[in-house]
Motif scaffolding. Structure first.
Motif, short mmCIF file in Angstrom:
data_model
loop_
_atom_site.label_atom_id
_atom_site.label_comp_id
_atom_site.label_asym_id
_atom_site.label_seq_id
_atom_site.Cartn_x
_atom_site.Cartn_y
_atom_site.Cartn_z
N LEU A 238 0.82 -1.21 0.00
CA LEU A 238 0.00 0.00 0.00
C LEU A 238 0.85 1.26 0.00
N TRP A 239 2.00 1.21 0.67
CA TRP A 239 2.93 2.35 0.59
C TRP A 239 3.35 2.57 -0.87
N VAL A 284 -6.24 -1.41 10.01
CA VAL A 284 -6.87 -0.78 8.85
C VAL A 284 -6.55 0.72 8.81
N PHE A 285 -6.63 1.36 9.97
CA PHE A 285 -6.32 2.78 10.05
C PHE A 285 -4.85 3.02 9.72
N ALA A 286 -3.98 2.15 10.20
CA ALA A 286 -2.55 2.28 9.91
C ALA A 286 -2.28 2.13 8.42
N LEU A 287 -2.97 1.19 7.77
CA LEU A 287 -2.79 1.01 6.33
C LEU A 287 -3.22 2.25 5.57
N GLY A 288 -4.34 2.85 5.99
CA GLY A 288 -4.80 4.07 5.33
C GLY A 288 -3.80 5.20 5.49
N MET A 291 -0.80 4.65 3.25
CA MET A 291 -1.08 4.95 1.85
C MET A 291 -1.04 6.45 1.60
N VAL A 292 -1.56 7.23 2.55
CA VAL A 292 -1.48 8.68 2.45
C VAL A 292 -0.02 9.13 2.44
N VAL A 295 1.41 8.50 -0.95
CA VAL A 295 0.97 9.51 -1.92
C VAL A 295 1.81 10.78 -1.77
N ALA A 296 1.96 11.22 -0.51
CA ALA A 296 2.74 12.44 -0.25
C ALA A 296 4.18 12.27 -0.67
N ASN A 297 4.77 11.09 -0.41
CA ASN A 297 6.14 10.82 -0.80
C ASN A 297 6.29 10.81 -2.32
N GLY A 298 5.29 10.28 -3.01
CA GLY A 298 5.32 10.27 -4.47
C GLY A 298 5.30 11.67 -5.06
#
Length: 376
Positions: A238-239, A284-288, A291-292, A295-298
């Motif tokens: 997910l990362w 689940v919260f940690a996965l979300g 993923m955020v 996105v920011a790193n990308g």
């Protein structure tokens, strides 16, 4: 570039498997990874080459050299030979990386440089996310040699494409200057260039602060949330997926976005997301949150490269990017060492909380530097 990115990810899995098959030693695997990273120390020298020589010649030569070297791994059956081949491959990569970044603006020409960088970054993120799985599957089905042959083919494809791509020669401002003079001139330019220096320092600091979480990932999944190995794989995936989405966002926005403010948005959102992981009440919260953070790193990766390419004169691009890559590698080495120690001392949650706080502090430090440097 996309083909060679995937080939690299596949062959990295094969390399680890080969070393384990020959030695059965985890430290030997670590030695191979160090041998691959060690040539990065010579990045500033490679940057001078990128600004002195025909960049297409340098790029094609680097790809052809890596094709030959990775094929050599098919016949390598002792650790010393593997180390030498991996070191030389790392050296070729050290020459290639700043040169391709320096050449990129001339390839894009009057096109959308932000969007072009986003496409390259997204391709790299996809290779990071999917390459290891593909490599594991390929090694399991047809063996390590096939993975190395595949990587060699991707380098040949890359070399062929680069050979027919028109690249402008470096716009040198120091005609007649010696190699050492060029090296010194590059450092002198960067030291006096406010925005490029801030971005290079920021890239180093954020790699240092964010990557201390890498050793914590498996412990977060398996021990903190008891999600097992499958949870660990999902966490890493997910990362990587978030990084692809971040690149896609930058591709959609293109040159319409104000790069420097968006760079800081990426840094501070990453910091907030890492804190969110540390405070997560559920997996689940940690996965979300992860993923955020991806996105920011990308978005941060795309803005970093584009800001440098737009603000640095062509004559210095290779040298500036070489320092950027050197800082990245040094940051990684220190981050992995510190991250492991922090996880052992304080646990996975604290590591993510510390990473978030340190990333925010790094962003603030770079922001203050820009303000102070503009006033002076």
């Amino acid at each position: 570039q996309g083909t060679s990115f995937v080939g690299d990810a596949v062959s990295m899995v094969a390399l680890v498997v080969l070393v384990v098959e020959i030695t059965g030693s985890a430290s030997a695997v670590g030695g191979a990874l160090v041998a691959r990273l060690l040539p990065t120390i010579a990045s500033p020298l490679a940057g001078v080459l990128a600004d002195r020589l025909d960049r297409r010649f340098v790029l094609v030569g680097s790809d052809l050299a890596r094709a030959v070297l990775v094929l050599g791994l098919v016949f390598a059956r002792d650790l010393a030979t593997i180390y030498v081949l991996v070191f030389l491959m790392g050296l070729a990569r050290t020459v290639f990386n700043p040169t391709i970044r320096a050449a990129f603006p001339s390839v894009v020409g009057g096109g959308d440089l932000t969007r072009a960088n986003a496409l390259i970054s997204g391709t790299f993120s996809v290779s990071v996310a999917a390459g290891p799985a593909l490599g594991g599957l390929l090694v399991a089905i047809v063996g390590v040699d096939a993975a190395f042959v595949l990587d060699a083919v991707t380098y040949l494809v890359s070399a062929a494409m680069l050979a027919i791509t028109p690249l402008a020669r470096p716009q040198r401002d120091e005609d007649g200057a010696g190699f050492g003079e060029d090296l010194k001139a590059g450092f002198t330019y960067l030291a006096g260039a406010r925005v490029p220096l801030a971005i290079v320092l920021g890239a180093f600091l954020t790699v240092l602060t964010i990557n201390i979480t890498i050793p914590a990932e498996v412990f977060l999944a398996r021990e903190t949330f008891e999600a097992g190995n499958a949870g660990y794989g999902l966490l890493v995936g997910l990362w990587g997926g978030g990084m692809v989405l971040g690149s896609a966002l930058m591709a959609a926005l293109g040159d319409r976005v104000r790069l420097l403010p968006f760079y800081f948005v990426g840094v501070f959102v990453s910091a907030l997301a890492l804190v969110g992981v540390g405070l997560s009440p559920s997996f689940v919260f940690a996965l979300g949150a992860l993923m955020v953070a991806g996105v920011a790193n990308g978005t941060e990766n795309v803005t970093t490269d584009t800001i440098l390419q737009k603000s640095v004169p062509d004559a210095f691009l290779g040298r500036v990017f070489s320092v950027r890559f050197l800082g990245f590698s040094i940051g990684e080495v220190f981050a992995y060492g510190m991250g492991g120690a922090i996880v052992e001392a304080s646990g996975a949650r604290f590591t993510y909380l510390l990473a978030g706080a340190a990333t925010a502090a790094a962003g603030l430090a770079i922001l203050v530097f820009l303000v102070v440097a503009s006033d002076s």
